[in-house]
Scaffold this motif. Structure first.
Motif, PDB file in Angstrom:
ATOM      1  N   PRO A 163      39.171  35.706  57.052  1.00 36.49           N
ATOM      2  CA  PRO A 163      39.424  35.971  55.635  1.00 36.49           C
ATOM      3  C   PRO A 163      39.478  37.460  55.302  1.00 36.49           C
ATOM      4  O   PRO A 163      38.921  38.294  56.018  1.00 36.49           O
ATOM      5  CB  PRO A 163      38.233  35.306  54.936  1.00 36.49           C
ATOM      6  CG  PRO A 163      37.738  34.301  55.905  1.00 36.49           C
ATOM      7  CD  PRO A 163      37.995  34.883  57.263  1.00 36.49           C
ATOM      8  N   VAL A 164      40.143  37.760  54.190  1.00 32.25           N
ATOM      9  CA  VAL A 164      40.309  39.141  53.735  1.00 32.25           C
ATOM     10  C   VAL A 164      39.851  39.233  52.284  1.00 32.25           C
ATOM     11  O   VAL A 164      40.196  38.383  51.466  1.00 32.25           O
ATOM     12  CB  VAL A 164      41.789  39.580  53.841  1.00 32.25           C
ATOM     13  CG1 VAL A 164      41.999  40.963  53.251  1.00 32.25           C
ATOM     14  CG2 VAL A 164      42.257  39.536  55.288  1.00 32.25           C
ATOM     15  N   VAL A 165      39.069  40.264  51.986  1.00 34.55           N
ATOM     16  CA  VAL A 165      38.682  40.575  50.611  1.00 34.55           C
ATOM     17  C   VAL A 165      39.317  41.919  50.277  1.00 34.55           C
ATOM     18  O   VAL A 165      39.062  42.914  50.949  1.00 34.55           O
ATOM     19  CB  VAL A 165      37.145  40.646  50.443  1.00 34.55           C
ATOM     20  CG1 VAL A 165      36.784  41.053  49.015  1.00 34.55           C
ATOM     21  CG2 VAL A 165      36.496  39.328  50.822  1.00 34.55           C
ATOM     22  N   VAL A 166      40.176  41.929  49.269  1.00 38.08           N
ATOM     23  CA  VAL A 166      40.838  43.157  48.840  1.00 38.08           C
ATOM     24  C   VAL A 166      40.099  43.661  47.608  1.00 38.08           C
ATOM     25  O   VAL A 166      40.145  43.051  46.544  1.00 38.08           O
ATOM     26  CB  VAL A 166      42.337  42.919  48.530  1.00 38.08           C
ATOM     27  CG1 VAL A 166      43.001  44.209  48.088  1.00 38.08           C
ATOM     28  CG2 VAL A 166      43.038  42.340  49.749  1.00 38.08           C
ATOM     29  N   THR A 177      52.133  48.219  53.912  1.00 34.86           N
ATOM     30  CA  THR A 177      52.306  48.281  55.364  1.00 34.86           C
ATOM     31  C   THR A 177      50.956  48.438  56.051  1.00 34.86           C
ATOM     32  O   THR A 177      50.674  47.774  57.062  1.00 34.86           O
ATOM     33  CB  THR A 177      53.239  49.449  55.742  1.00 34.86           C
ATOM     34  OG1 THR A 177      54.508  49.229  55.137  1.00 34.86           O
ATOM     35  CG2 THR A 177      53.391  49.578  57.240  1.00 34.86           C
ATOM     36  N   TYR A 178      50.105  49.280  55.496  1.00 35.74           N
ATOM     37  CA  TYR A 178      48.784  49.501  56.087  1.00 35.74           C
ATOM     38  C   TYR A 178      47.911  48.244  55.970  1.00 35.74           C
ATOM     39  O   TYR A 178      47.252  47.851  56.931  1.00 35.74           O
ATOM     40  CB  TYR A 178      48.100  50.701  55.430  1.00 35.74           C
ATOM     41  CG  TYR A 178      46.828  51.109  56.114  1.00 35.74           C
ATOM     42  CD1 TYR A 178      46.854  51.774  57.336  1.00 35.74           C
ATOM     43  CD2 TYR A 178      45.593  50.814  55.559  1.00 35.74           C
ATOM     44  CE1 TYR A 178      45.690  52.138  57.982  1.00 35.74           C
ATOM     45  CE2 TYR A 178      44.422  51.174  56.199  1.00 35.74           C
ATOM     46  CZ  TYR A 178      44.471  51.841  57.404  1.00 35.74           C
ATOM     47  OH  TYR A 178      43.313  52.192  58.041  1.00 35.74           O
ATOM     48  N   MET A 190      52.980  40.266  48.115  1.00 42.96           N
ATOM     49  CA  MET A 190      53.159  40.382  49.560  1.00 42.96           C
ATOM     50  C   MET A 190      51.888  39.947  50.285  1.00 42.96           C
ATOM     51  O   MET A 190      51.947  39.198  51.266  1.00 42.96           O
ATOM     52  CB  MET A 190      53.523  41.825  49.930  1.00 42.96           C
ATOM     53  CG  MET A 190      53.671  42.097  51.418  1.00 42.96           C
ATOM     54  SD  MET A 190      52.145  42.452  52.364  1.00 42.96           S
ATOM     55  CE  MET A 190      51.446  43.819  51.492  1.00 42.96           C
ATOM     56  N   LEU A 191      50.726  40.391  49.807  1.00 45.01           N
ATOM     57  CA  LEU A 191      49.470  39.985  50.426  1.00 45.01           C
ATOM     58  C   LEU A 191      49.284  38.475  50.357  1.00 45.01           C
ATOM     59  O   LEU A 191      48.906  37.839  51.345  1.00 45.01           O
ATOM     60  CB  LEU A 191      48.294  40.671  49.727  1.00 45.01           C
ATOM     61  CG  LEU A 191      47.993  42.096  50.133  1.00 45.01           C
ATOM     62  CD1 LEU A 191      46.963  42.713  49.207  1.00 45.01           C
ATOM     63  CD2 LEU A 191      47.513  42.151  51.559  1.00 45.01           C
ATOM     64  N   ASP A 192      49.571  37.916  49.195  1.00 48.26           N
ATOM     65  CA  ASP A 192      49.428  36.472  49.006  1.00 48.26           C
ATOM     66  C   ASP A 192      50.341  35.703  49.960  1.00 48.26           C
ATOM     67  O   ASP A 192      49.914  34.758  50.618  1.00 48.26           O
ATOM     68  CB  ASP A 192      49.719  36.119  47.548  1.00 48.26           C
ATOM     69  CG  ASP A 192      49.316  34.701  47.210  1.00 48.26           C
ATOM     70  OD1 ASP A 192      48.160  34.323  47.491  1.00 48.26           O
ATOM     71  OD2 ASP A 192      50.158  33.969  46.650  1.00 48.26           O
ATOM     72  N   GLU A 193      51.592  36.124  50.052  1.00 50.80           N
ATOM     73  CA  GLU A 193      52.554  35.454  50.934  1.00 50.80           C
ATOM     74  C   GLU A 193      52.162  35.591  52.401  1.00 50.80           C
ATOM     75  O   GLU A 193      52.210  34.613  53.159  1.00 50.80           O
ATOM     76  CB  GLU A 193      53.955  36.017  50.708  1.00 50.80           C
ATOM     77  CG  GLU A 193      54.543  35.649  49.356  1.00 50.80           C
ATOM     78  CD  GLU A 193      55.782  36.445  49.004  1.00 50.80           C
ATOM     79  OE1 GLU A 193      56.256  37.254  49.840  1.00 50.80           O
ATOM     80  OE2 GLU A 193      56.279  36.273  47.879  1.00 50.80           O
ATOM     81  N   ILE A 212      45.616  41.456  58.287  1.00 51.04           N
ATOM     82  CA  ILE A 212      45.763  40.016  58.108  1.00 51.04           C
ATOM     83  C   ILE A 212      45.882  39.417  59.502  1.00 51.04           C
ATOM     84  O   ILE A 212      46.955  39.379  60.089  1.00 51.04           O
ATOM     85  CB  ILE A 212      46.983  39.687  57.220  1.00 51.04           C
ATOM     86  CG1 ILE A 212      46.822  40.338  55.857  1.00 51.04           C
ATOM     87  CG2 ILE A 212      47.161  38.182  57.097  1.00 51.04           C
ATOM     88  CD1 ILE A 212      48.044  40.233  54.972  1.00 51.04           C
ATOM     89  N   LEU A 213      44.740  38.997  60.027  1.00 45.44           N
ATOM     90  CA  LEU A 213      44.650  38.578  61.422  1.00 45.44           C
ATOM     91  C   LEU A 213      44.125  37.161  61.546  1.00 45.44           C
ATOM     92  O   LEU A 213      43.102  36.821  60.944  1.00 45.44           O
ATOM     93  CB  LEU A 213      43.709  39.504  62.188  1.00 45.44           C
ATOM     94  CG  LEU A 213      44.047  40.990  62.155  1.00 45.44           C
ATOM     95  CD1 LEU A 213      42.909  41.797  62.748  1.00 45.44           C
ATOM     96  CD2 LEU A 213      45.334  41.244  62.907  1.00 45.44           C
TER      97      LEU A 213
END
Length: 149
Positions: A63-66, A52-53, A84-87, A58-59
């Motif tokens: 890009p996002v680096v986890v 949830t956090y 979930m992140l991938d989707e 994801i805006l």
């Protein structure tokens, strides 16, 4: 779950971390990507709250680096977090990369070509790859915008 002002391992003060039942999350917006760093444990107890956090970051087309390189325990429930992140990233058209700790690689695997998620070796490598993509795109566009006499 609280937001706490804690010291990081280097001794610097004032790094805001989101504490989520054993997982500490830090979000850092950089020019090339938002870097989400998670340390501690990800298990069935906190996986939903962590997800949830993370969804908050994801805006648009940023890009996002986890960075899970500091995760010491990663349960099978953590796979649902990565799915979930991938989707969500795919649905939003956001490119993302995963930096995995040994605990995460045990479940996800080491082979980047066969991994179900976009694995990278480090945050630095992920940011460099994003910069390379930008340079490639600019090189493709340059001939289109050159003036002719």
């Amino acid at each position: 779950m609280t937001i706490a002002d804690v010291a990081d391992p280097t001794g610097r003060q004032g790094n805001w971390l989101y504490d989520c039942a054993g997982a500490q999350i830090r979000a850092h917006c950089r020019h090339l990507a938002t870097v989400l760093t998670i340390r501690g444990d990800i298990d069935a107890v906190n996986v939903d709250d962590v997800g949830t956090y993370l969804r908050r970051f994801i805006l648009g087309d940023h890009p996002v680096v986890v960075d899970l390189s500091g995760v010491s325990y990663f349960s099978a429930a953590g796979i649902s977090l990565l799915q979930m992140l991938d989707e969500n990233c795919h649905a939003a058209g956001v490119q993302w990369s995963l930096v995995a700790s040994p605990a995460v690689r045990q479940l996800v695997g080491d082979d980047r070509d066969d991994a179900p998620f976009p694995l990278t070796g480090s945050v630095h490598e992920a940011l460099r790859d994003l910069a390379d993509v930008i340079v490639s795109r600019r090189q493709l566009v340059l001939p289109l915008i050159k003036k002719t006499a």
